[in-house]
Design a protein around this motif. Structure first.
Motif, PDB file in Angstrom:
ATOM      1  N   ILE A 136     -24.904   5.143   9.379  1.00 11.34           N
ATOM      2  CA  ILE A 136     -25.950   5.899  10.081  1.00 11.34           C
ATOM      3  C   ILE A 136     -25.357   7.233  10.555  1.00 11.34           C
ATOM      4  O   ILE A 136     -24.240   7.277  11.055  1.00 11.34           O
ATOM      5  CB  ILE A 136     -26.532   5.089  11.271  1.00 11.34           C
ATOM      6  N   ASP A 137     -26.108   8.317  10.359  1.00  9.46           N
ATOM      7  CA  ASP A 137     -25.673   9.650  10.795  1.00  9.46           C
ATOM      8  C   ASP A 137     -26.885  10.477  11.184  1.00  9.46           C
ATOM      9  O   ASP A 137     -27.885  10.481  10.456  1.00  9.46           O
ATOM     10  CB  ASP A 137     -24.947  10.386   9.648  1.00  9.46           C
ATOM     11  N   ILE A 138     -26.764  11.197  12.287  1.00 13.58           N
ATOM     12  CA  ILE A 138     -27.846  12.070  12.756  1.00 13.58           C
ATOM     13  C   ILE A 138     -27.229  13.418  13.131  1.00 13.58           C
ATOM     14  O   ILE A 138     -26.194  13.456  13.810  1.00 13.58           O
ATOM     15  CB  ILE A 138     -28.549  11.430  13.976  1.00 13.58           C
ATOM     16  N   GLY A 152     -33.252   9.041  20.688  1.00 16.97           N
ATOM     17  CA  GLY A 152     -33.828   7.753  20.281  1.00 16.97           C
ATOM     18  C   GLY A 152     -33.992   7.589  18.778  1.00 16.97           C
ATOM     19  O   GLY A 152     -34.488   6.554  18.315  1.00 16.97           O
ATOM     20  N   LYS A 209     -24.855  -1.106  22.179  1.00 18.50           N
ATOM     21  CA  LYS A 209     -26.211  -1.198  22.728  1.00 18.50           C
ATOM     22  C   LYS A 209     -27.171  -1.841  21.718  1.00 18.50           C
ATOM     23  O   LYS A 209     -28.126  -2.521  22.108  1.00 18.50           O
ATOM     24  CB  LYS A 209     -26.710   0.187  23.129  1.00 18.50           C
ATOM     25  N   THR A 235     -16.388   1.704  11.651  1.00 16.99           N
ATOM     26  CA  THR A 235     -16.300   2.981  12.354  1.00 16.99           C
ATOM     27  C   THR A 235     -14.858   3.163  12.826  1.00 16.99           C
ATOM     28  O   THR A 235     -13.963   2.461  12.358  1.00 16.99           O
ATOM     29  CB  THR A 235     -17.327   3.079  13.517  1.00 16.99           C
ATOM     30  N   TYR A 271     -23.487   1.287  18.913  1.00 14.51           N
ATOM     31  CA  TYR A 271     -23.522  -0.011  18.222  1.00 14.51           C
ATOM     32  C   TYR A 271     -23.550  -1.159  19.232  1.00 14.51           C
ATOM     33  O   TYR A 271     -24.236  -2.160  19.023  1.00 14.51           O
ATOM     34  CB  TYR A 271     -22.319  -0.161  17.287  1.00 14.51           C
ATOM     35  N   ARG A 311     -29.214  11.623  20.539  1.00 14.08           N
ATOM     36  CA  ARG A 311     -29.584  11.218  21.908  1.00 14.08           C
ATOM     37  C   ARG A 311     -31.068  11.441  22.203  1.00 14.08           C
ATOM     38  O   ARG A 311     -31.451  11.774  23.303  1.00 14.08           O
ATOM     39  CB  ARG A 311     -28.706  12.003  22.907  1.00 14.08           C
ATOM     40  N   ASN A 319     -14.553   7.357  17.491  1.00 12.74           N
ATOM     41  CA  ASN A 319     -15.966   7.740  17.478  1.00 12.74           C
ATOM     42  C   ASN A 319     -16.624   7.350  18.806  1.00 12.74           C
ATOM     43  O   ASN A 319     -17.176   6.264  18.959  1.00 12.74           O
ATOM     44  CB  ASN A 319     -16.694   7.106  16.293  1.00 12.74           C
ATOM     45  N   GLY A 342     -31.626   7.340  16.413  1.00 13.79           N
ATOM     46  CA  GLY A 342     -30.704   6.309  15.917  1.00 13.79           C
ATOM     47  C   GLY A 342     -31.255   4.917  16.178  1.00 13.79           C
ATOM     48  O   GLY A 342     -31.207   4.039  15.302  1.00 13.79           O
ATOM     49  N   THR A 343     -31.801   4.716  17.364  1.00 18.61           N
ATOM     50  CA  THR A 343     -32.366   3.399  17.710  1.00 18.61           C
ATOM     51  C   THR A 343     -33.502   3.051  16.756  1.00 18.61           C
ATOM     52  O   THR A 343     -33.571   1.935  16.236  1.00 18.61           O
ATOM     53  CB  THR A 343     -32.878   3.422  19.168  1.00 18.61           C
TER      54      THR A 343
HETATM   55  C1  LIG Z   1     -24.142   7.313  16.898  1.00 20.70           C
HETATM   56  C2  LIG Z   1     -25.518   7.895  16.620  1.00 20.70           C
HETATM   57  C3  LIG Z   1     -26.040   7.352  15.290  1.00 20.70           C
HETATM   58  C4  LIG Z   1     -26.483   7.483  17.747  1.00 20.70           C
HETATM   59  O1  LIG Z   1     -27.775   7.947  17.423  1.00 20.70           O
HETATM   60  P1  LIG Z   1     -28.706   8.607  18.533  1.00 20.70           P
HETATM   61  O2  LIG Z   1     -30.028   8.895  17.936  1.00 20.70           O
HETATM   62  O3  LIG Z   1     -27.973   9.756  19.123  1.00 20.70           O
HETATM   63  O4  LIG Z   1     -28.797   7.414  19.589  1.00 20.70           O
HETATM   64  P2  LIG Z   1     -29.992   7.028  20.569  1.00 20.70           P
HETATM   65  O5  LIG Z   1     -30.582   8.275  21.149  1.00 20.70           O
HETATM   66  O6  LIG Z   1     -30.940   6.111  19.881  1.00 20.70           O
HETATM   67  O7  LIG Z   1     -29.173   6.277  21.717  1.00 20.70           O
HETATM   68  C5  LIG Z   1     -29.170   4.869  21.908  1.00 20.70           C
HETATM   69  C6  LIG Z   1     -28.021   4.487  22.825  1.00 20.70           C
HETATM   70  O8  LIG Z   1     -26.770   4.693  22.161  1.00 20.70           O
HETATM   71  C7  LIG Z   1     -25.783   5.113  23.137  1.00 20.70           C
HETATM   72  N1  LIG Z   1     -25.344   6.476  22.807  1.00 20.70           N
HETATM   73  C8  LIG Z   1     -25.881   7.305  21.882  1.00 20.70           C
HETATM   74  N2  LIG Z   1     -25.200   8.466  21.863  1.00 20.70           N
HETATM   75  C9  LIG Z   1     -24.236   8.374  22.785  1.00 20.70           C
HETATM   76  C10 LIG Z   1     -23.228   9.270  23.256  1.00 20.70           C
HETATM   77  N3  LIG Z   1     -23.088  10.517  22.738  1.00 20.70           N
HETATM   78  N4  LIG Z   1     -22.404   8.852  24.222  1.00 20.70           N
HETATM   79  C11 LIG Z   1     -22.526   7.615  24.769  1.00 20.70           C
HETATM   80  N5  LIG Z   1     -23.473   6.715  24.381  1.00 20.70           N
HETATM   81  C12 LIG Z   1     -24.312   7.099  23.400  1.00 20.70           C
HETATM   82  C13 LIG Z   1     -26.469   5.098  24.475  1.00 20.70           C
HETATM   83  O9  LIG Z   1     -26.289   3.789  25.030  1.00 20.70           O
HETATM   84  C14 LIG Z   1     -27.932   5.329  24.093  1.00 20.70           C
HETATM   85  O10 LIG Z   1     -28.828   4.825  25.043  1.00 20.70           O
HETATM   86  P3  LIG Z   1     -29.273   5.783  26.283  1.00 20.70           P
HETATM   87  O11 LIG Z   1     -29.620   7.116  25.707  1.00 20.70           O
HETATM   88  O12 LIG Z   1     -30.432   5.039  26.867  1.00 20.70           O
HETATM   89  O13 LIG Z   1     -28.073   5.851  27.175  1.00 20.70           O
HETATM   90  C15 LIG Z   1     -25.486   9.463  16.595  1.00 20.70           C
HETATM   91  O14 LIG Z   1     -24.876   9.909  17.787  1.00 20.70           O
HETATM   92  C16 LIG Z   1     -24.726  10.035  15.431  1.00 20.70           C
HETATM   93  O15 LIG Z   1     -25.266  10.150  14.338  1.00 20.70           O
HETATM   94  N6  LIG Z   1     -23.456  10.441  15.669  1.00 20.70           N
HETATM   95  C17 LIG Z   1     -22.679  11.161  14.662  1.00 20.70           C
HETATM   96  C18 LIG Z   1     -22.440  10.358  13.419  1.00 20.70           C
HETATM   97  C19 LIG Z   1     -21.813   9.026  13.688  1.00 20.70           C
HETATM   98  O16 LIG Z   1     -20.920   8.879  14.513  1.00 20.70           O
HETATM   99  N7  LIG Z   1     -22.271   8.041  12.928  1.00 20.70           N
HETATM  100  C20 LIG Z   1     -21.712   6.702  12.963  1.00 20.70           C
HETATM  101  C21 LIG Z   1     -20.594   6.658  12.013  1.00 20.70           C
HETATM  102  S1  LIG Z   1     -19.795   5.077  12.014  1.00 20.70           S
END
Ligand SMILES: CC(C)(COP(=O)(O)OP(=O)(O)OC[C@H]1O[C@@H](n2cnc3c(N)ncnc32)[C@H](O)[C@@H]1OP(=O)(O)O)[C@@H](O)C(=O)NCCC(=O)NCCS
Length: 197
Positions: free
Chosen positions: A119-121, A129, A167, A154, A165, A127, A158, A131-132
């Motif tokens: 998964i990547d955004i 929602g 959560k 991962t 993950y 942040r 990271n 990813g969720t």
């Molecule tokens: C990891 C990732 C997929 C999360 O997706 P997202 O859309 O940002 O996540 P969400 O908004 O759905 O967040 C859900 C929960 O995840 C956790 N979370 C997400 N981003 C976070 C951050 N930067 N720091 C701490 N917790 C985080 C939190 O618990 C969050 O809940 P909250 O916002 O109520 O606190 C996204 O940050 C991403 O793509 N990162 C870069 C690429 C990556 O690392 N991919 C995974 C490779 S293994």
């Protein structure tokens, strides 16, 4: 492949660590939308892909198909383009090849958690929602296919993915002895998993 390149270095932009964006995409992304598109979901903003979840319900089959479908492409690209246009990348590729074999109990993991995902955004869409939502789509899809469980890899480095993950209900089931990046070997690889039954 652009989203993959923008997020592939432990969640951050890869460009300072590996220059050949296309080869990076061949290694870590292209297989899924091309050969298992039915298991891929994307988030779009005005027609532009800003995030994805890619995966397979059957990792064993995916590993075989990856070698057959992507192996020759990766080799051709490496020798014909990367080796002269992006010469420093060869050091990273050699490092990948020299990495010790994973100490993870592969068969045991695939028995309990046969699916895997990536998964990547893009940073400006994180942040919110997305990813969720993507994770819920993927899990629902895997449940419909009666898959027992999902695993993923991962890195300890990271800092966004690990809390995400956790959560989402995943647990760390294995820690590798080494990290995959030559400039951050201390950031060890992690395998997360979640049962769907
Ligand atoms: C990891 C990732 C997929 C999360 O997706 P997202 O859309 O940002 O996540 P969400 O908004 O759905 O967040 C859900 C929960 O995840 C956790 N979370 C997400 N981003 C976070 C951050 N930067 N720091 C701490 N917790 C985080 C939190 O618990 C969050 O809940 P909250 O916002 O109520 O606190 C996204 O940050 C991403 O793509 N990162 C870069 C690429 C990556 O690392 N991919 C995974 C490779 S293994």
């Amino acid at each position: 492949m652009n989203v993959c390149y923008k997020c592939g270095y432990m969640g951050e932009d890869v460009s300072d660590h590996f220059r050949d964006e296309k080869l990076f995409g061949y290694l870590f992304c292209l297989y899924y939308p091309r050969y298992e598109p039915e298991h891929c979901f994307v988030a779009e903003d005005n027609g532009k892909i800003v995030g994805y979840i890619l995966g397979t319900p059957d990792t064993r089959r995916q590993e075989r198909l990856f070698m057959a479908k992507m192996g020759w492409r990766i080799l051709l690209r490496t020798f014909l383009i990367t080796s002269w246009r992006y010469f420093p990348d060869l050091k990273v590729i050699l490092h990948f090849l020299r990495l010790p074999r994973s100490t993870a109990p592969h068969d045991e993991i695939l028995e309990k958690y046969p699916a895997h995902l990536h998964i990547d955004i893009l940073e400006s869409y994180q942040r919110r929602g997305i990813g969720t939502k993507l994770m819920q789509c993927f899990e629902d899809h895997m449940r419909r296919l009666k898959v027992k469980g999902i695993h993923l890899g991962t890195s300890e480095g990271n800092y966004k993915a690990i809390p995400f993950y956790k959560k989402m209900g995943f647990q760390i089931i294995h820690t590798e002895r080494y990290g995959m990046w030559p400039d951050a070997p201390e950031k060890r690889g992690l395998i997360f998993a979640k049962s769907l039954i």
